[in-house]
Design a protein around this motif. Structure first.
Motif, PDB file in Angstrom:
ATOM      1  N   GLU A   1     -27.838  20.239  -5.273  1.00  0.00           N
ATOM      2  CA  GLU A   1     -29.295  20.118  -5.204  1.00  0.00           C
ATOM      3  C   GLU A   1     -29.707  18.659  -5.303  1.00  0.00           C
ATOM      4  OE1 GLU A   1     -32.973  22.580  -7.122  1.00  0.00           O
ATOM      5  OE2 GLU A   1     -31.453  21.854  -8.536  1.00  0.00           O
ATOM      6  N   CYS A   2     -29.110  17.932  -6.235  1.00  0.00           N
ATOM      7  CA  CYS A   2     -29.437  16.524  -6.424  1.00  0.00           C
ATOM      8  C   CYS A   2     -29.103  15.710  -5.169  1.00  0.00           C
ATOM      9  CB  CYS A   2     -28.664  15.980  -7.630  1.00  0.00           C
ATOM     10  SG  CYS A   2     -28.913  14.221  -7.944  1.00  0.00           S
ATOM     11  N   LEU A   3     -27.951  15.983  -4.560  1.00  0.00           N
ATOM     12  CA  LEU A   3     -27.538  15.234  -3.381  1.00  0.00           C
ATOM     13  C   LEU A   3     -28.409  15.569  -2.169  1.00  0.00           C
ATOM     14  CD1 LEU A   3     -23.693  15.524  -3.942  1.00  0.00           C
ATOM     15  CD2 LEU A   3     -25.068  13.431  -4.113  1.00  0.00           C
ATOM     16  N   ARG A   4     -28.802  16.815  -2.036  1.00  0.00           N
ATOM     17  CA  ARG A   4     -29.676  17.172  -0.919  1.00  0.00           C
ATOM     18  C   ARG A   4     -31.061  16.559  -1.112  1.00  0.00           C
ATOM     19  NH1 ARG A   4     -27.079  20.083   2.570  1.00  0.00           N
ATOM     20  NH2 ARG A   4     -25.406  21.489   1.925  1.00  0.00           N
ATOM     21  N   TRP A   5     -31.513  16.445  -2.339  1.00  0.00           N
ATOM     22  CA  TRP A   5     -32.764  15.726  -2.590  1.00  0.00           C
ATOM     23  C   TRP A   5     -32.652  14.260  -2.154  1.00  0.00           C
ATOM     24  CZ3 TRP A   5     -33.485  18.014  -8.158  1.00  0.00           C
ATOM     25  CH2 TRP A   5     -34.204  19.216  -8.069  1.00  0.00           C
ATOM     26  N   ALA A   6     -31.489  13.663  -2.401  1.00  0.00           N
ATOM     27  CA  ALA A   6     -31.296  12.265  -1.997  1.00  0.00           C
ATOM     28  C   ALA A   6     -31.443  12.112  -0.485  1.00  0.00           C
ATOM     29  CB  ALA A   6     -29.918  11.777  -2.448  1.00  0.00           C
ATOM     30  N   ILE A   7     -30.887  13.057   0.271  1.00  0.00           N
ATOM     31  CA  ILE A   7     -31.044  13.016   1.729  1.00  0.00           C
ATOM     32  C   ILE A   7     -32.517  13.152   2.107  1.00  0.00           C
ATOM     33  CG2 ILE A   7     -30.571  14.277   3.860  1.00  0.00           C
ATOM     34  CD1 ILE A   7     -27.815  14.971   2.721  1.00  0.00           C
TER      35      ILE A   7
ATOM     36  N   LYS B   1     -38.348  14.139 -15.353  1.00  0.00           N
ATOM     37  CA  LYS B   1     -38.345  14.235 -13.902  1.00  0.00           C
ATOM     38  C   LYS B   1     -37.178  15.105 -13.442  1.00  0.00           C
ATOM     39  CE  LYS B   1     -41.684  11.173 -13.147  1.00  0.00           C
ATOM     40  NZ  LYS B   1     -42.919  11.473 -12.407  1.00  0.00           N
ATOM     41  N   PRO B   2     -37.382  15.984 -12.453  1.00  0.00           N
ATOM     42  CA  PRO B   2     -36.293  16.851 -12.010  1.00  0.00           C
ATOM     43  C   PRO B   2     -35.308  16.182 -11.066  1.00  0.00           C
ATOM     44  CG  PRO B   2     -38.294  17.374 -10.811  1.00  0.00           C
ATOM     45  CD  PRO B   2     -38.666  16.354 -11.857  1.00  0.00           C
ATOM     46  N   ARG B   3     -35.710  15.063 -10.411  1.00  0.00           N
ATOM     47  CA  ARG B   3     -34.814  14.431  -9.443  1.00  0.00           C
ATOM     48  C   ARG B   3     -34.828  12.927  -9.591  1.00  0.00           C
ATOM     49  NH1 ARG B   3     -37.828  17.095  -4.362  1.00  0.00           N
ATOM     50  NH2 ARG B   3     -36.810  15.663  -2.935  1.00  0.00           N
ATOM     51  N   GLY B   4     -33.762  12.294  -9.124  1.00  0.00           N
ATOM     52  CA  GLY B   4     -33.578  10.866  -9.334  1.00  0.00           C
ATOM     53  C   GLY B   4     -34.354  10.006  -8.341  1.00  0.00           C
ATOM     54  N   GLY B   5     -34.394   8.715  -8.644  1.00  0.00           N
ATOM     55  CA  GLY B   5     -35.071   7.758  -7.783  1.00  0.00           C
ATOM     56  C   GLY B   5     -34.145   7.205  -6.722  1.00  0.00           C
ATOM     57  N   HIS B   6     -34.347   5.953  -6.341  1.00  0.00           N
ATOM     58  CA  HIS B   6     -33.581   5.358  -5.258  1.00  0.00           C
ATOM     59  C   HIS B   6     -33.227   3.917  -5.593  1.00  0.00           C
ATOM     60  CE1 HIS B   6     -37.824   4.335  -4.400  1.00  0.00           C
ATOM     61  NE2 HIS B   6     -37.314   3.184  -4.053  1.00  0.00           N
ATOM     62  N   ASP B   7     -32.202   3.419  -4.949  1.00  0.00           N
ATOM     63  CA  ASP B   7     -31.854   2.001  -5.027  1.00  0.00           C
ATOM     64  C   ASP B   7     -31.560   1.546  -3.602  1.00  0.00           C
ATOM     65  OD1 ASP B   7     -30.979  -0.540  -5.472  1.00  0.00           O
ATOM     66  OD2 ASP B   7     -29.481  -0.021  -6.991  1.00  0.00           O
TER      67      ASP B   7
END
Length: 327
Positions: free
Chosen positions: A239-245, A192-198
């Motif tokens: 990139e990872c942090l902007r995906w989180a937003i 997977k290119p991006r992380g999930g959520h908690d």
């Protein structure tokens, strides 16, 4: 003990991943986690110590790295949820000079952990965690936002980082610009290119979360070093942090729409998981050993946040957990 030790930045080592499920316990939903060591010329720091069954691996790693146990001056965790800190009392017995670094809102709950343990058992079940002993008041170090801790040629900065929890912090290594983001962002899963959520904690606040992620972006970290899901390193940090937003805003819209349309919790979870699959992230998936409540609880914090904003919205009737506060 054959504990894996990996240098992830200058003076920073990852331990494990280490199994977090102790004897007779199901363990947390992130069953493999990674504590860290930061080693300065004068002192060392243990980060994200995890649960009591992980103490032996941490002590073993210190010895393998040639770090005297009395050189460890600090133990730090991003927040006081038990899967991050339950190891601290037992670890302190091995590390005679270490103080536990904690957010001011978390300090009272580690000195007297009755409420902390009770709320954790209510959320996760009594098979997830053993008891946690109180920490001696004199070994609890309440810190301030932006406070610098000098390990001797190695300075780290405390960053207050609310959103996941009111007592959540990050740690920033000023030399390497490595950032320990806590549970604000997740490492991408396999393939997977991006992380999930908690977003499970009931004291999740989206507005604070978004401000924290933007603060992380402004720091321009060289790498994100995560604790859960086996521990991981993320180098495409912005990139990872902007995906989180992007993902959390999308999840908020789906959850709000679901409440307005009076959808079931199951349907809201399914819709969010379909979104996370479509964008290449890792949704929360039930495991064979998990109850439906345990497995699908990753949205409870978002639903609680939306209800605080709009109390006229009713929770889905198939939510069985109480929507309550926590330490």
């Amino acid at each position: 003990m054959d504990t894996a030790i990996t240098q992830v930045a200058k003076g920073i080592l990852r331990i494990g991943p280490v199994e977090s499920a102790g004897p007779g316990r199901r363990g947390h939903h992130t069953s493999l986690t990674s504590p860290y060591l930061i080693i300065g010329k004068e002192q060392a720091m243990v980060l994200e110590p995890g649960e009591d069954c992980q103490v032996a691996a941490t002590v073993d790693a210190l010895k393998k790295c040639g770090v005297a146990l009395d050189k460890v001056g600090y133990i730090w965790a991003s927040h006081i949820h038990l899967h991050h800190i339950q190891a601290v009392p037992d670890l302190m017995k091995q590390l005679p000079k270490a103080k536990f670094v904690v957010h001011p809102r978390g300090a009272p709950h580690v000195i007297e952990p009755t409420r902390l343990v009770a709320s954790s058992i209510e959320a996760w079940g009594d098979q997830c965690y053993g008891p946690m002993a109180p920490l001696p008041k004199e070994r609890v170090m309440s810190v301030e936002d932006n406070q610098i801790i000098d390990l001797g040629g190695k300075k780290v900065q405390i960053i207050f980082a609310p959103g996941h929890a009111p007592h959540h912090m990050a740690l920033f290594d000023l030399e390497t610009r490595a950032l320990f983001p806590g549970d604000i962002c997740m490492v991408p899963g396999p393939g997977k290119p991006r992380g999930g959520h908690d977003i499970r904690p009931p004291m999740f606040y989206l507005d604070q979360f978004l401000q924290t992620v933007q603060h992380y972006i402004d720091l321009k970290p060289s790498v994100l070093l995560t604790f859960g899901d086996r521990g991981g390193t993320v180098f495409n940090t912005e990139e990872c942090l902007r995906w989180a937003i992007e993902d959390h805003l999308a999840i908020e819209r789906m959850c709000r729409d679901g409440l307005q349309r009076k959808q079931s919790f199951h349907d809201i979870v399914r819709r969010v998981n379909e979104y996370m699959d479509a964008v290449g992230a890792r949704p929360s998936r039930p495991r064979e050993r998990d109850t439906p409540e345990f497995a699908s609880g990753g949205l409870l914090g978002m639903l609680a946040h939306i209800r605080r904003k709009d109390p006229s919205l009713d929770l889905p009737p198939d939510i069985t957990w109480k929507m309550r506060g926590e330490p």
